[in-house]
Design a protein around this motif. Structure first.
Motif, PDB file in Angstrom:
ATOM      1  N   TYR A  41       0.857  -1.179   0.000  1.00 16.44           N
ATOM      2  CA  TYR A  41       0.000   0.000   0.000  1.00 16.44           C
ATOM      3  C   TYR A  41       0.894   1.230   0.000  1.00 16.44           C
ATOM      4  CZ  TYR A  41       1.216   0.248   4.943  1.00 16.44           C
ATOM      5  OH  TYR A  41       1.914   0.316   6.123  1.00 16.44           O
ATOM      6  N   LEU A  53      -1.656   9.366  -6.465  1.00 13.66           N
ATOM      7  CA  LEU A  53      -2.174   8.009  -6.676  1.00 13.66           C
ATOM      8  C   LEU A  53      -1.966   7.189  -5.407  1.00 13.66           C
ATOM      9  CD1 LEU A  53      -3.317   5.685  -8.413  1.00 13.66           C
ATOM     10  CD2 LEU A  53      -0.946   5.208  -9.126  1.00 13.66           C
ATOM     11  N   TRP A  54      -3.063   6.671  -4.855  1.00 14.26           N
ATOM     12  CA  TRP A  54      -3.014   5.801  -3.691  1.00 14.26           C
ATOM     13  C   TRP A  54      -3.486   4.411  -4.109  1.00 14.26           C
ATOM     14  CZ3 TRP A  54      -1.468   5.306   1.275  1.00 14.26           C
ATOM     15  CH2 TRP A  54      -2.041   4.267   2.009  1.00 14.26           C
ATOM     16  N   ILE A  55      -2.716   3.389  -3.756  1.00 22.56           N
ATOM     17  CA  ILE A  55      -3.114   2.023  -4.074  1.00 22.56           C
ATOM     18  C   ILE A  55      -2.982   1.146  -2.839  1.00 22.56           C
ATOM     19  CG2 ILE A  55      -2.413   2.217  -6.502  1.00 22.56           C
ATOM     20  CD1 ILE A  55      -0.013   0.417  -5.784  1.00 22.56           C
ATOM     21  N   LEU A 108      -7.684  -5.147  -5.092  1.00 21.06           N
ATOM     22  CA  LEU A 108      -6.961  -3.949  -5.502  1.00 21.06           C
ATOM     23  C   LEU A 108      -7.880  -2.743  -5.362  1.00 21.06           C
ATOM     24  CD1 LEU A 108      -4.594  -2.384  -6.815  1.00 21.06           C
ATOM     25  CD2 LEU A 108      -5.596  -2.983  -9.046  1.00 21.06           C
ATOM     26  N   ASN A 109      -7.406  -1.732  -4.653  1.00 22.92           N
ATOM     27  CA  ASN A 109      -8.099  -0.451  -4.534  1.00 22.92           C
ATOM     28  C   ASN A 109      -7.151   0.643  -4.972  1.00 22.92           C
ATOM     29  OD1 ASN A 109     -10.526  -1.499  -3.284  1.00 22.92           O
ATOM     30  ND2 ASN A 109      -9.297  -1.772  -1.425  1.00 22.92           N
ATOM     31  N   ALA A 110      -7.593   1.470  -5.916  1.00 20.65           N
ATOM     32  CA  ALA A 110      -6.749   2.542  -6.432  1.00 20.65           C
ATOM     33  C   ALA A 110      -7.576   3.817  -6.544  1.00 20.65           C
ATOM     34  CB  ALA A 110      -6.178   2.166  -7.802  1.00 20.65           C
ATOM     35  N   ASN A 111      -6.971   4.931  -6.133  1.00 20.87           N
ATOM     36  CA  ASN A 111      -7.629   6.240  -6.211  1.00 20.87           C
ATOM     37  C   ASN A 111      -6.627   7.255  -6.738  1.00 20.87           C
ATOM     38  OD1 ASN A 111     -10.311   5.765  -4.587  1.00 20.87           O
ATOM     39  ND2 ASN A 111      -8.690   4.882  -3.322  1.00 20.87           N
ATOM     40  N   TYR A 112      -7.032   7.948  -7.798  1.00 21.64           N
ATOM     41  CA  TYR A 112      -6.168   8.961  -8.402  1.00 21.64           C
ATOM     42  C   TYR A 112      -6.935  10.281  -8.473  1.00 21.64           C
ATOM     43  CZ  TYR A 112      -3.051  11.395 -11.600  1.00 21.64           C
ATOM     44  OH  TYR A 112      -2.191  12.319 -12.167  1.00 21.64           O
ATOM     45  N   ASN A 127     -11.473   6.260  -9.485  1.00 23.90           N
ATOM     46  CA  ASN A 127     -11.530   5.274  -8.408  1.00 23.90           C
ATOM     47  C   ASN A 127     -11.752   3.897  -9.014  1.00 23.90           C
ATOM     48  OD1 ASN A 127     -11.520   7.303  -6.255  1.00 23.90           O
ATOM     49  ND2 ASN A 127     -13.560   7.801  -7.001  1.00 23.90           N
TER      50      ASN A 127
END
Length: 799
Positions: free
Chosen positions: A603, A610-612, A629-633, A641
């Motif tokens: 993480y 970008l957070w993953i 997998l969770n990703a937020n840009y 998202n």
């Protein structure tokens, strides 16, 4: 009563002209409409969010505070989640409270620990004190006690249709907070905690149930001149007009809040005829070494006390209740606690001895109680993080002996660990013994961490021919109809409970909705190996169980005489920029079946904005694994998202993904939402695909917005009607201080039904920006038509 309170409040407040300090603040939200239906009522299901006729909903709260040199007034009102009105008047010697949630503790022999609707006032000056109460009690108060089972829940209360927000939950005597410490399903009587409740923890829940509401009028008067007090309480049932009266005298010698002697006697009258008496004694002492309190309640059989109404569940006519708590601290490092309760012929006691030495860095504790024949020994040695526990629990139906030991010393960057546990369980004629031993060695560096270790588990069943009872709980999510059991059930041994209610195969279950309506389903279930399939069947077809239900499956299984598992692992964590990836390699031996597993988790923010978060593992030799997998840009006003989850077991596969793209480039706003879900098990499957597209364009003369939503579902069973397509077109324009929006939408359903909606919305942008008025026409169409005309609006005001 509520109208009387409101009238009194506003006359008093707004007649004041000489206020030193006056403040008024709050907010109000009102939603209302009128809907007229014409046509085929069988098409109502397409517009289930609209009710015919007048609809009104308000959510508001406000407060008034007024302060002078000799008087203070505080008033507050809130409508949701439960209507509450409070008015407080205070002066140097006088206190008055008007409330529909008036908490009172008048006397342990009369009105005790109750929430009322009414007025309470008191006057105190030196040794003189007076109290007056006029109120009513609504509903019948009930109580349940239970111990934890080492889970957060669910725990079943035993009653349905609880009155919302009337409950009071206590954990080991401490009052818990709703929504912070627990959540509760009032319809089905199910409570969940936000923490694990152990076998030793006792939960007391006081609550009231719906149905034929019982209403009692209460009047009380008390007058005292320290240390003596005389009081009178009258309780009258509005349904039977039966009147109970209690005349009480009390004597209290008090040094401070923790050191006092209190003696009470209450004489009771039933319909003006003498009907017994009750005595109360309480002694409290607090010193440097010893803290203790003794409470005794004794009453005659004909003492007309109703615990469910008046509140004290420790007062049962004809029985003596004695409670003793003793806390000894002879040395600063030693503490002894003893609790004893006698209620009739029922005796409960508890011993707890503990030692905590800061200098020796050692703590020991021993606990024993007779309620469940429980003995627990805990010890901790802090320098090497040595922890151990020996526990024995006898519940009557089973005996459980547990022993655990763990050692986690820290030597600079070298961290070894060791643990051992053993559990012996006697259930009926079956004897099960489990042992687990394991350990690891870790090296911690600046760039990476390295660990190696393993564990060994063995389970023995000394009577492999005897069936073992098993119970498992599941919480439904509205999509899953497949539930995997830990063991293969014996034929015809399954018992299915939904929200603690037994449901036979092809029996019925009534699902109550939050708006008070309900729907009845036929419940069909069958098993394959260690998996159970549960379908809710209505006139439209088969459905997965609705979300939020608790499903309990009780069954019997045969455990083998001996099973074991062994694993060794290698872990490496690399500290790379803003990520901390952890790689684990593991070799497993499950009853001589050898397989390998690889897992990865990380993480962080690999690049700016970008957070993953990524976790995944895979068994090499068998089809088992999962990936999440969770990703937020985020970039200024735009965002992306993405959520992905995949889980695979033997013959079972679940996949879900959600993507939300929001692009904002003036004057355009562009949103795409994509969701996919699938569930496979042999020939059974369920798939759902949803795609939403929205485009907004701003012009000098107004805003233009178009929305298109597509939905596709497939299943190996019949599905209830669902929305397949939605097309929505809207246009808004600002005119002076108002925004006008005109919208057109078309919905198409899987059963070939259609819904057309035309709506006109008016929003006062500057004066009431969060409010609007609207007119709608809805056409529900299949072979026949249903016309709906709706007019209404919402008002939101902050002040």
């Amino acid at each position: 009563m509520k109208r009387l309170i409101f009238t009194t409040i506003f006359i008093f407040v707004f007649s004041v002209t000489s206020a030193q300090t006056l403040s008024f603040n709050g907010n109000m939200n009102i939603n209302s409409y009128y809907a007229y239906f014409s046509g085929d009522s069988s098409l109502n299901y397409l517009s289930s969010e609209i009710q015919e006729g007048i609809y009104f909903y308000q959510n508001s709260q406000f407060s008034i505070d007024y302060l002078t040199k000799n008087l203070s007034l505080n008033f507050s009102y809130q409508s949701q989640p439960k209507e509450r009105v409070d008015l407080f008047l205070r002066s140097e010697n006088f206190y008055m409270n008007f409330s529909n949630e008036l908490y009172q503790n008048f006397s342990p022999l009369t009105l005790y620990n109750k929430i009322l609707n009414g007025i309470y006032s008191s006057y105190e000056r030196k040794k003189l004190n007076m109290a007056l109460i006029f109120a009513k009690i609504e509903g019948r108060k009930k109580m349940t006690k239970f111990n934890g089972n080492e889970t957060q829940g669910p725990y079943f209360i035993g009653d349905f249709f609880l009155i919302p927000y009337k409950e009071r939950a206590y954990l080991n005597g401490n009052l818990l907070k709703r929504d912070e410490d627990y959540i509760i399903d009032y319809t089905y009587g199910v409570i969940y905690f936000n923490f694990v409740v152990s076998f030793q923890d006792e939960v007391i829940l006081e609550y009231e149930i719906s149905g034929n509401t019982e209403i009692y009028n209460v009047a009380g008067l008390g007058i005292g001149y320290s240390p003596f007090k005389l009081s009178y309480i009258s309780l009258q049932s509005t349904s039977t007009n039966t009147q109970r009266s209690f005349i009480e005298g009390s004597f209290k010698i008090k040094r401070d809040e923790n050191n006092f002697l209190e003696i009470r006697r209450s004489y009771a009258l039933l319909e003006n005829n003498y009907s017994g008496y009750a005595d109360y004694l309480k002694l409290s002492f607090k010193g440097k070494i010893i803290n203790s309190n003794l409470e005794i309640i004794n009453s005659t059989e004909n003492y007309p006390y109703i615990p469910e109404i008046l509140g004290n569940f420790n007062l049962t006519p004809g029985l003596r209740n004695l409670t003793l708590n003793l806390n000894l601290t002879p040395l600063s490092i030693i503490n002894y606690y003893f609790s004893y309760n006698l209620s009739g012929d029922n005796i409960k006691w508890l011993h707890n001895l503990s030692m905590n030495s800061t200098s020796l860095k050692l703590s020991l504790s021993y606990r024993e109680e007779n309620n469940k024949n429980t003995q627990v020994l805990n010890f901790t040695y802090i320098p090497i993080n040595l922890y151990g526990m020996i526990q024995k629990i006898n519940t009557g139906s089973s005996t459980i002996n547990t022993c655990t030991l763990s050692l986690l010393p820290k030597i600079n960057n070298f961290n070894p660990s060791f643990y051992f546990s053993q559990k012996e369980q006697l259930i009926g004629s079956s004897y099960i013994k489990e042992q687990e031993i394991g350990g690891s060695i870790s090296l911690i560096g600046k760039i990476f961490d390295f660990s190696i270790g393993g564990n060994y588990k063995v389970k023995g069943n000394l009577d492999p021919q005897a069936p073992i009872p098993i119970s498992q709980n599941f919480i439904t999510n509205g999509e899953t109809y497949i539930f995997e059991l830990n063991y293969t059930p014996l034929q015809d041994s399954i018992n299915l409970y939904i929200n603690n209610t037994y449901i036979s195969n092809n029996g019925t279950f009534t699902y109550y909705l939050p708006d008070g309506t309900y729907k009845t389903y036929t419940v069909n279930y069958y098993t394959y190996n260690n998996t159970i399939f549960i379908f809710f069947i209505d006139e439209e077809g088969e459905n997965p169980p609705p979300a939020g239900l608790n499903i309990t499956i009780n069954y019997q299984t045969i455990l083998p005489q001996r099973t074991f598992s062994q694993s060794t692992f290698l872990k490496m964590r690399v500290k790379y920029f803003n990520l901390n990836p952890l790689l684990t390699l593991q070799r497993n031996n499950d009853n001589n079946f050898v397989y390998h597993n690889i897992s990865l988790s990380t993480y962080g923010m690999p690049i700016q904005n970008l957070w993953i978060s990524l976790t995944g593992n895979k068994d090499i030799e068998r089809p088992r694994g999962n990936l999440s997998l969770n990703a937020n840009y985020y970039l200024k006003s735009s965002s992306l998202n993405f959520n992905f989850y995949y889980n695979e077991t033997e013959n079972m596969e679940t996949l879900s993904s959600k993507t939300n793209l929001n692009l904002s480039f003036n004057p355009y706003d562009f949103i795409i939402y994509l969701e996919y879900y699938q569930n496979y098990y042999y020939q059974n499957f369920y798939k759902n695909l949803s795609l939403s597209f929205e485009l907004k364009r701003s012009f000098s003369f107004g805003d233009f917005k178009i929305e298109i939503t597509k939905n596709k579902r497939e299943a190996s069973y019949s599905l209830a009607p669902y929305k397949k397509n939605l097309q929505n077109l809207s246009f808004s324009k600002k005119f002076n201080e108002y925004t006008t929006e005109l919208s057109f939408s078309h919905e198409y359903y899987s059963d070939k039904a259609e819904r057309y909606i035309i709506g006109l919305f008016l929003t006062p942008t500057k004066t009431l920006p969060n409010s609007s008025a609207f007119i709608k026409y809805i056409l529900n169409k299949k072979e026949t038509n249903l016309h709906i005309f709706q007019i209404g609006g919402n008002i939101s005001i902050n002040f």
